[in-house]
Design an enzyme around this catalytic site. Sequence first.
Site, PDB file in Angstrom:
ATOM      1  N   GLY A   1       0.839  -1.191   0.000  1.00 13.06           N
ATOM      2  CA  GLY A   1       0.000   0.000   0.000  1.00 13.06           C
ATOM      3  C   GLY A   1       0.876   1.244   0.000  1.00 13.06           C
ATOM      4  CG  ASP A   2       0.883   3.862   2.511  1.00 14.57           C
ATOM      5  OD1 ASP A   2      -0.063   4.661   2.549  1.00 14.57           O
ATOM      6  OD2 ASP A   2       1.133   3.051   3.418  1.00 14.57           O
TER       7      ASP A   2
ATOM      8  CE  LYS B   1      -3.337   1.368  -3.903  1.00 16.15           C
ATOM      9  NZ  LYS B   1      -2.212   1.549  -2.940  1.00 16.15           N
TER      10      LYS B   1
ATOM     11  CG  ASN C   1      -9.009   0.377   5.148  1.00 19.26           C
ATOM     12  OD1 ASN C   1      -9.897   0.519   4.303  1.00 19.26           O
ATOM     13  ND2 ASN C   1      -8.282  -0.719   5.216  1.00 19.26           N
TER      14      ASN C   1
ATOM     15  CG  HIS D   1      -6.099   5.932  -2.671  1.00 16.52           C
ATOM     16  ND1 HIS D   1      -6.864   5.227  -3.571  1.00 16.52           N
ATOM     17  CD2 HIS D   1      -5.431   4.996  -1.957  1.00 16.52           C
ATOM     18  CE1 HIS D   1      -6.670   3.929  -3.398  1.00 16.52           C
ATOM     19  NE2 HIS D   1      -5.808   3.773  -2.421  1.00 16.52           N
TER      20      HIS D   1
ATOM     21  CE  LYS E   1     -24.556 -16.679   6.168  1.00 16.51           C
ATOM     22  NZ  LYS E   1     -24.899 -18.077   5.812  1.00 16.51           N
TER      23      LYS E   1
ATOM     24  CB  THR F   1      -6.408  -5.231   4.000  1.00 14.63           C
ATOM     25  OG1 THR F   1      -7.598  -4.487   4.323  1.00 14.63           O
ATOM     26  CG2 THR F   1      -6.553  -5.880   2.626  1.00 14.63           C
TER      27      THR F   1
ATOM     28  N   GLY G   1       6.888  13.865  -8.943  1.00 11.71           N
ATOM     29  CA  GLY G   1       6.354  14.882  -8.049  1.00 11.71           C
ATOM     30  C   GLY G   1       4.941  14.546  -7.663  1.00 11.71           C
TER      31      GLY G   1
END
Length: 428
Positions: A11-12, A15, A37, A40, A141, A237, A413
């Site tokens: 992650g990080d 994206k 959670n 982005h 459920k 996750t 950048g």
Amino acid sequence: MLTAVAGLNWGDEGKGKMVDAIGGDAEFVVRYHGGGNAGHTIVVDEGKFSLHNLPSSVFRPGTTSVLGPGMVVDVETFLQEVASVVEHGCDPARVVVSDAASVCFPFHRDLDAAEEVRLGKDGYGSTRMGISPAYGDRVMKKTLLVRELFDDENLERRLTSVLDWANSRLTTIYGAKPLVVAEVHDWVTGLREQLRPHVRDVTTLLGDALARGATVLAEGQLGALKDIYFGIYPFTTSSTCLTAHAPVGMGVPWARLDRVVGVTKAFSSCIGAGPLVTEFDTETGDRLRELWGEFGATTNRPRRLGAFDGVATRYGALMQGTDEVALTNLDQLTGTGELKVCVAYECDGARTTSFTPDPAVLERSTPVYEVLPGWDDDITGARSYDDLPAAARAYVERVESLLETYVRFVSVGAHRDALIDRGPRTRS
């Protein structure tokens, strides 16, 4: 045309920027898993925004941003986020939530935090946003789908069942006060009219769009190494991060991906617990974290940093079915001296270039490095590949050879325009 943008690491990876940058022509951009959670970060003319529930395309005026049925939707934070982006010119009519998505209730956040406290030093590094309990309850459920919030005939009965299950954990395991059905019912009725304009049958919406040839982009959360099935379990996750799941999580399971863009940083970063084979020593990590501003967009927790890991990232590229790579944050390596890249692991006396997501094996593994020359030139103004200094190009090309996948995009950048597109790969 159905394209997916997904992370190759923990992650990080950046994206959000890549979705925003390449999604300008997309009619729909769809989050297909995860929940609030996500963190982005995008930098656009309207400002800098950390998006948690919303797709990173939300400021593209011709694009509809969709939260798919594979998500768990925190209604409170979703509505707050919509209000925030609307203040900066976003059209709320272009923000859509699947009626089949799961509801992430406030008590899911309570359960998440209570479990991390119970685990103590053995915790998983959860963001405490309720994601794990919310996904667990969907499987059991024992939660509501978004459409059930509007079903007056059955709402109280369904809430009673859901809260019985929540209370059995809150009171018995964590010693917390029980939830009251009437209070949660009031919470639902107090928010649902704000939510109602956004709720749609996403399967029909996207199915019709794909049938007429619309351009649709699927946005993944986190990365392959956090996937519930193929990540470094249990330091993962609670959803499926892989692009193979994208059509299902979007609500169009019959669809086929035409293109996958895998995103990786030019170095390693990770939030949460679990092995990070190339992690820097404490002094180096602290210095670069402050220099680069590497803190989580959701929790502001410090990111753990390390050298680029070609072993783990090649695994991520394979798991995501990557056609093209976007290499982000290359500008942050400017002026940091010689650059290490991990080309193999040493484990139990043997050298390997194969990655296993088994944390016990990773904890015993040490990186085998190759050292590349660094550069001191400011590359943030580069807009073509030839604008980069030779050492920066050599670094990109070494990453490309380690991943065995074409690096098409190079981010230099934070702004959406700070991007080099090398163009589609030509084949002889």
